[in-house]
Motif scaffolding. Structure first.
Motif, PDB file in Angstrom:
ATOM      1  N   ASP A  15       0.873  -1.165   0.000  1.00  0.00           N
ATOM      2  CA  ASP A  15       0.000   0.000   0.000  1.00  0.00           C
ATOM      3  C   ASP A  15       0.918   1.225   0.000  1.00  0.00           C
ATOM      4  N   PRO A  16       0.897   2.048  -1.055  1.00  0.00           N
ATOM      5  CA  PRO A  16       1.843   3.163  -1.161  1.00  0.00           C
ATOM      6  C   PRO A  16       1.657   4.265  -0.130  1.00  0.00           C
ATOM      7  N   THR A  17       0.610   4.185   0.691  1.00  0.00           N
ATOM      8  CA  THR A  17       0.378   5.205   1.721  1.00  0.00           C
ATOM      9  C   THR A  17       0.534   4.659   3.141  1.00  0.00           C
ATOM     10  N   ASP A  18       0.747   3.366   3.275  1.00  0.00           N
ATOM     11  CA  ASP A  18       0.628   2.684   4.562  1.00  0.00           C
ATOM     12  C   ASP A  18       1.941   2.649   5.343  1.00  0.00           C
ATOM     13  N   ILE A  19       1.851   2.907   6.637  1.00  0.00           N
ATOM     14  CA  ILE A  19       3.013   2.901   7.514  1.00  0.00           C
ATOM     15  C   ILE A  19       3.690   1.529   7.536  1.00  0.00           C
ATOM     16  N   MET A  20       2.906   0.452   7.633  1.00  0.00           N
ATOM     17  CA  MET A  20       3.492  -0.883   7.734  1.00  0.00           C
ATOM     18  C   MET A  20       4.160  -1.296   6.428  1.00  0.00           C
ATOM     19  N   SER A  21       3.553  -0.953   5.304  1.00  0.00           N
ATOM     20  CA  SER A  21       4.185  -1.227   4.013  1.00  0.00           C
ATOM     21  C   SER A  21       5.491  -0.452   3.887  1.00  0.00           C
ATOM     22  N   HIS A  22       5.474   0.790   4.361  1.00  0.00           N
ATOM     23  CA  HIS A  22       6.658   1.649   4.271  1.00  0.00           C
ATOM     24  C   HIS A  22       7.832   1.044   5.038  1.00  0.00           C
ATOM     25  N   ARG A  23       7.576   0.534   6.232  1.00  0.00           N
ATOM     26  CA  ARG A  23       8.684  -0.007   7.023  1.00  0.00           C
ATOM     27  C   ARG A  23       9.307  -1.235   6.353  1.00  0.00           C
ATOM     28  N   ARG A  50      -5.586 -11.757  -2.398  1.00  0.00           N
ATOM     29  CA  ARG A  50      -6.599 -12.489  -1.625  1.00  0.00           C
ATOM     30  C   ARG A  50      -6.309 -13.989  -1.602  1.00  0.00           C
ATOM     31  N   GLU A  51      -5.702 -14.482  -2.661  1.00  0.00           N
ATOM     32  CA  GLU A  51      -5.327 -15.896  -2.711  1.00  0.00           C
ATOM     33  C   GLU A  51      -4.094 -16.175  -1.866  1.00  0.00           C
ATOM     34  N   LEU A  52      -3.203 -15.199  -1.788  1.00  0.00           N
ATOM     35  CA  LEU A  52      -1.942 -15.377  -1.068  1.00  0.00           C
ATOM     36  C   LEU A  52      -2.083 -15.128   0.432  1.00  0.00           C
ATOM     37  N   ASN A  53      -2.987 -14.228   0.784  1.00  0.00           N
ATOM     38  CA  ASN A  53      -3.113 -13.756   2.152  1.00  0.00           C
ATOM     39  C   ASN A  53      -4.505 -14.116   2.673  1.00  0.00           C
ATOM     40  N   PRO A  54      -4.598 -14.906   3.740  1.00  0.00           N
ATOM     41  CA  PRO A  54      -5.910 -15.337   4.236  1.00  0.00           C
ATOM     42  C   PRO A  54      -6.791 -14.188   4.699  1.00  0.00           C
ATOM     43  N   TYR A  55      -6.184 -13.016   4.971  1.00  0.00           N
ATOM     44  CA  TYR A  55      -6.964 -11.858   5.387  1.00  0.00           C
ATOM     45  C   TYR A  55      -7.246 -10.910   4.221  1.00  0.00           C
ATOM     46  N   GLY A  56      -6.639 -11.191   3.064  1.00  0.00           N
ATOM     47  CA  GLY A  56      -6.885 -10.385   1.880  1.00  0.00           C
ATOM     48  C   GLY A  56      -6.473  -8.938   2.030  1.00  0.00           C
ATOM     49  N   LYS A  57      -5.396  -8.687   2.782  1.00  0.00           N
ATOM     50  CA  LYS A  57      -4.993  -7.312   3.060  1.00  0.00           C
ATOM     51  C   LYS A  57      -3.525  -7.084   2.694  1.00  0.00           C
ATOM     52  N   LEU A  58      -3.161  -5.815   2.711  1.00  0.00           N
ATOM     53  CA  LEU A  58      -1.787  -5.392   2.467  1.00  0.00           C
ATOM     54  C   LEU A  58      -1.123  -5.038   3.798  1.00  0.00           C
ATOM     55  N   PRO A  59       0.223  -5.167   3.852  1.00  0.00           N
ATOM     56  CA  PRO A  59       1.115  -5.684   2.809  1.00  0.00           C
ATOM     57  C   PRO A  59       1.152  -7.209   2.792  1.00  0.00           C
ATOM     58  N   THR A  60       1.628  -7.742   1.674  1.00  0.00           N
ATOM     59  CA  THR A  60       1.842  -9.175   1.513  1.00  0.00           C
ATOM     60  C   THR A  60       3.180  -9.371   0.804  1.00  0.00           C
ATOM     61  N   GLU A 108       1.727   2.069  20.943  1.00  0.00           N
ATOM     62  CA  GLU A 108       1.659   3.428  21.457  1.00  0.00           C
ATOM     63  C   GLU A 108       1.714   4.494  20.365  1.00  0.00           C
ATOM     64  N   TRP A 109       2.264   4.176  19.200  1.00  0.00           N
ATOM     65  CA  TRP A 109       2.367   5.162  18.123  1.00  0.00           C
ATOM     66  C   TRP A 109       1.566   4.759  16.884  1.00  0.00           C
ATOM     67  N   THR A 110       1.846   3.562  16.363  1.00  0.00           N
ATOM     68  CA  THR A 110       1.208   3.162  15.105  1.00  0.00           C
ATOM     69  C   THR A 110      -0.305   3.097  15.239  1.00  0.00           C
ATOM     70  N   PRO A 163       8.808   5.817   9.492  1.00  0.00           N
ATOM     71  CA  PRO A 163       7.605   6.141   8.713  1.00  0.00           C
ATOM     72  C   PRO A 163       6.584   6.972   9.484  1.00  0.00           C
ATOM     73  N   ILE A 164       6.546   6.818  10.807  1.00  0.00           N
ATOM     74  CA  ILE A 164       5.623   7.610  11.620  1.00  0.00           C
ATOM     75  C   ILE A 164       6.114   9.043  11.725  1.00  0.00           C
ATOM     76  N   LEU A 165       7.405   9.224  12.019  1.00  0.00           N
ATOM     77  CA  LEU A 165       7.949  10.577  12.106  1.00  0.00           C
ATOM     78  C   LEU A 165       7.859  11.299  10.773  1.00  0.00           C
ATOM     79  N   TRP A 166       8.044  10.573   9.675  1.00  0.00           N
ATOM     80  CA  TRP A 166       7.930  11.182   8.356  1.00  0.00           C
ATOM     81  C   TRP A 166       6.527  11.753   8.138  1.00  0.00           C
ATOM     82  N   ARG A 167       5.533  11.123   8.742  1.00  0.00           N
ATOM     83  CA  ARG A 167       4.142  11.539   8.589  1.00  0.00           C
ATOM     84  C   ARG A 167       3.704  12.529   9.661  1.00  0.00           C
ATOM     85  N   SER A 168       4.618  13.097  10.409  1.00  0.00           N
ATOM     86  CA  SER A 168       4.249  13.959  11.538  1.00  0.00           C
ATOM     87  C   SER A 168       3.408  15.156  11.094  1.00  0.00           C
ATOM     88  N   ASN A 169       3.740  15.758   9.957  1.00  0.00           N
ATOM     89  CA  ASN A 169       2.933  16.886   9.461  1.00  0.00           C
ATOM     90  C   ASN A 169       1.552  16.409   9.021  1.00  0.00           C
TER      91      ASN A 169
END
Length: 209
Positions: A15-23, A50-60, A108-110, A163-169
């Motif tokens: 996901d090009p906007t997602d904190i977890m994908s970014h890390r 959806r076939e690869l990930n049982p939860y059908g979510k990003l990242p994979t 506490e942050w994410t 990735p969290i600090l980068w998104r501080s603004n």
């Protein structure tokens, strides 16, 4: 872990906007991994995911016949699969402390950042923003002690923090300059790393403009 059709190369559905994908992208680039990064719309996830990930979510992350669907597991897998440069300490106690710190960052942050980014306005957002802002400011003394987060060396913990600090603004944290000097210096240090520069999607690159 899910057994899937074998792929000839590593693929990261991101996901090009997602904190977890970014890390995870930071780890991939720090390791210099040859990988196909496929940016996906989280609201319209491809059937392949959806076939690869049982939860059908990003990242994979897919590596040949292995499919991983939890970002922190991906980071540790990549660190073991590509051992240089190491991003976790060698000794068990230090490794455990790093893992625990990433868990704390997520709780506490994410988690707070996700509330702000998802809901955007409202009482819950205001409460989450204040809690996240106060927590980040309170860590300034920690950033004063070492060049990286509680370490002399760049690590998976930094991949979780940056990735969290980068998104501080974007998060509207409005961090006061005088009481966050060490955090800002840390940010400049990490944001300037090649792995961070390469890890950003086009959307992320514009988040601080």
């Amino acid at each position: 872990m899910t057994v899937v059709t074998k792929r000839s190369s590593m693929t990261f559905f991101s996901d090009p906007t997602d904190i977890m994908s970014h890390r995870v992208r930071m780890v991939l680039h720090e390791k210099g991994v040859t990988v196909e990064i496929v940016d996906c719309d989280p609201e319209n996830v491809p059937d392949e995911v959806r076939e690869l990930n049982p939860y059908g979510k990003l990242p994979t992350l897919v590596d040949r016949d292995l499919s991983l669907f939890e970002a922190n597991v991906m980071m540790e897998y990549l660190d073991e699969r590509f051992p240089h440069p190491p991003l976790l300490p060698v000794y068990p106690v230090a490794r455990a402390n790093s893992r625990q710190m990433i868990t704390r960052i997520d709780r506490e942050w994410t988690a707070l950042a996700r509330v702000i980014l998802k809901e955007k306005t409202g009482k819950r957002v205001d409460t989450a923003r204040k809690a996240l802002r106060d927590s980040v400011i309170a860590t300034n003394a920690i950033f004063e002690e070492k060049p990286y987060f509680m370490s002399d060396d760049f690590s998976l913990v930094d991949c979780a923090v940056a990735p969290i600090l980068w998104r501080s603004n974007l998060l509207g944290l409005d961090l006061p300059a005088k009481s966050t000097v060490a955090i800002r210096e840390y940010g400049e240090r990490v944001f300037g790393r090649e792995c961070f520069q390469l890890s950003m999607s086009e959307v992320e690159a514009e988040m601080r403009d």
